[in-house]
Design a protein around this motif. Sequence first.
Motif, PDB file in Angstrom:
ATOM      1  N   LEU A 151      -4.342  32.528 -66.233  1.00 61.13           N
ATOM      2  CA  LEU A 151      -5.209  32.875 -65.113  1.00 61.13           C
ATOM      3  C   LEU A 151      -5.010  31.889 -63.966  1.00 61.13           C
ATOM      4  CD1 LEU A 151      -7.544  34.733 -64.114  1.00 61.13           C
ATOM      5  CD2 LEU A 151      -9.122  32.969 -64.954  1.00 61.13           C
ATOM      6  N   ILE A 152      -4.709  32.405 -62.772  1.00 58.26           N
ATOM      7  CA  ILE A 152      -4.585  31.586 -61.570  1.00 58.26           C
ATOM      8  C   ILE A 152      -5.904  31.562 -60.805  1.00 58.26           C
ATOM      9  CG2 ILE A 152      -3.397  31.334 -59.355  1.00 58.26           C
ATOM     10  CD1 ILE A 152      -0.978  32.728 -60.619  1.00 58.26           C
ATOM     11  N   GLU A 153      -6.526  32.721 -60.637  1.00 60.94           N
ATOM     12  CA  GLU A 153      -7.745  32.822 -59.838  1.00 60.94           C
ATOM     13  C   GLU A 153      -8.552  34.024 -60.299  1.00 60.94           C
ATOM     14  OE1 GLU A 153      -9.648  31.357 -57.992  1.00 60.94           O
ATOM     15  OE2 GLU A 153     -10.519  32.595 -56.425  1.00 60.94           O
ATOM     16  N   ARG A 154      -9.874  33.869 -60.214  1.00 63.04           N
ATOM     17  CA  ARG A 154     -10.770  34.986 -60.496  1.00 63.04           C
ATOM     18  C   ARG A 154     -11.940  34.904 -59.530  1.00 63.04           C
ATOM     19  NH1 ARG A 154     -12.996  37.283 -66.315  1.00 63.04           N
ATOM     20  NH2 ARG A 154     -14.252  38.960 -65.423  1.00 63.04           N
ATOM     21  N   ALA A 155     -12.393  36.052 -59.017  1.00 64.93           N
ATOM     22  CA  ALA A 155     -13.497  36.074 -58.060  1.00 64.93           C
ATOM     23  C   ALA A 155     -14.275  37.366 -58.214  1.00 64.93           C
ATOM     24  CB  ALA A 155     -12.976  35.946 -56.628  1.00 64.93           C
ATOM     25  N   GLU A 156     -15.581  37.290 -57.968  1.00 65.13           N
ATOM     26  CA  GLU A 156     -16.429  38.482 -57.957  1.00 65.13           C
ATOM     27  C   GLU A 156     -16.672  38.881 -56.510  1.00 65.13           C
ATOM     28  OE1 GLU A 156     -21.020  39.166 -58.905  1.00 65.13           O
ATOM     29  OE2 GLU A 156     -19.847  38.811 -60.746  1.00 65.13           O
ATOM     30  N   LEU A 157     -16.577  40.176 -56.212  1.00 64.80           N
ATOM     31  CA  LEU A 157     -16.720  40.702 -54.863  1.00 64.80           C
ATOM     32  C   LEU A 157     -17.883  41.686 -54.803  1.00 64.80           C
ATOM     33  CD1 LEU A 157     -12.936  41.489 -54.242  1.00 64.80           C
ATOM     34  CD2 LEU A 157     -14.148  39.375 -53.692  1.00 64.80           C
ATOM     35  N   ALA A 158     -18.368  41.923 -53.572  1.00 64.25           N
ATOM     36  CA  ALA A 158     -19.488  42.851 -53.400  1.00 64.25           C
ATOM     37  C   ALA A 158     -19.119  44.258 -53.841  1.00 64.25           C
ATOM     38  CB  ALA A 158     -19.944  42.857 -51.946  1.00 64.25           C
ATOM     39  N   GLU A 159     -17.841  44.633 -53.701  1.00 64.07           N
ATOM     40  CA  GLU A 159     -17.331  45.916 -54.160  1.00 64.07           C
ATOM     41  C   GLU A 159     -15.818  45.802 -54.286  1.00 64.07           C
ATOM     42  OE1 GLU A 159     -19.018  48.286 -51.001  1.00 64.07           O
ATOM     43  OE2 GLU A 159     -17.075  48.452 -50.017  1.00 64.07           O
ATOM     44  N   PRO A 160     -15.178  46.714 -54.987  1.00 60.66           N
ATOM     45  CA  PRO A 160     -13.721  46.636 -55.120  1.00 60.66           C
ATOM     46  C   PRO A 160     -13.035  46.699 -53.753  1.00 60.66           C
ATOM     47  CG  PRO A 160     -14.643  48.184 -56.697  1.00 60.66           C
ATOM     48  CD  PRO A 160     -15.756  47.831 -55.751  1.00 60.66           C
ATOM     49  N   ALA A 161     -11.827  46.146 -53.693  1.00 62.24           N
ATOM     50  CA  ALA A 161     -11.074  46.095 -52.446  1.00 62.24           C
ATOM     51  C   ALA A 161      -9.590  46.289 -52.731  1.00 62.24           C
ATOM     52  CB  ALA A 161     -11.297  44.751 -51.750  1.00 62.24           C
ATOM     53  N   PRO A 162      -8.831  46.798 -51.749  1.00 59.60           N
ATOM     54  CA  PRO A 162      -7.393  46.957 -51.946  1.00 59.60           C
ATOM     55  C   PRO A 162      -6.691  45.606 -51.928  1.00 59.60           C
ATOM     56  CG  PRO A 162      -7.957  47.452 -49.684  1.00 59.60           C
ATOM     57  CD  PRO A 162      -9.252  47.235 -50.408  1.00 59.60           C
TER      58      PRO A 162
END
Length: 294
Positions: free
Chosen positions: A132-143
């Motif tokens: 794993l390099i990076e993980r993030a939670e977003l308000a909604e999915p994104a392209p």
Amino acid sequence: VNRITNDGRLLWRTSLNSPAAGLFPSASSAWIAYADGRWQAIGRDGTLLETHEGGPPLARTVLALPSRLIAQAADGRIAAFSPGGELLWTSAEALPTVIAAAEEPASGRLALMARDVQGLGHFAMFDLTGGLIERAELAEPAPLAFAPGGMLWTYTQGGLWWVDEAGAWTLADPAAAPGGRSAALAFPPTGERVQFDGNTLTVYSPDGSARWQAGPGHVAGPNSLHAMGDKLLLVSAAGDLIAWRLSDGAECGRTRLWGGPSAWAQLGPDGVLRAYIADQIAGLDWAAFTRDCG
């Protein structure tokens, strides 16, 4: 499993005795990846061939690459397989349902976008061996999309971002409209950047200057953008297919099919655009579809 001829006829249909997670290409024709972890080859004539244990139980197939096949296990972890179906690695981290994926060929970095039951987006980037390099939670999915040179871009509700090879985020364009689940990104081989915010499509020249904009109106996502020669195609899960000339934004053609949860389209060497939206497979004569701009 169905096989459709180039002109849209059903050539054969084979029923399976166990639930399948999806299909992957293989030298013989295709691999059937079963939900219980087995893999089985299916021949070009529909004959079910050899079966082998492929690894963990699977929920879905994600991405087929020349050197590896990516799937999501039933427990949410990401699994990579060789083209022959042998397990290469399984991630330590689990994700909700993966809905988009992209690979950077030079480094082998794998970027994934997932959506949970609350509609939140979950981004993850892995290295070639599944670390794993990076993980993030977003308000909604994104392209997300890799640009030439290896930089990952993602167009979130919070703006347009770069994510470098170490996983650091940088705001790429503070003036960009919010993105998110209806947004789309593409990087044609000629060096342009194309972004769609769900309402307005903008094409940027390789030097970063805006070249043209088009306003197709609100197109419900998920959406995807595809560079096809000198044309640009927007494909929507809502059923929209809209084409423009890449150089100047002239609209070349549009149509709409019944929508569904996902959409896929590909232009074949025979000049037929094949679109799979909801439960429909449609074939469009690309030259006729785009004749309004030559």
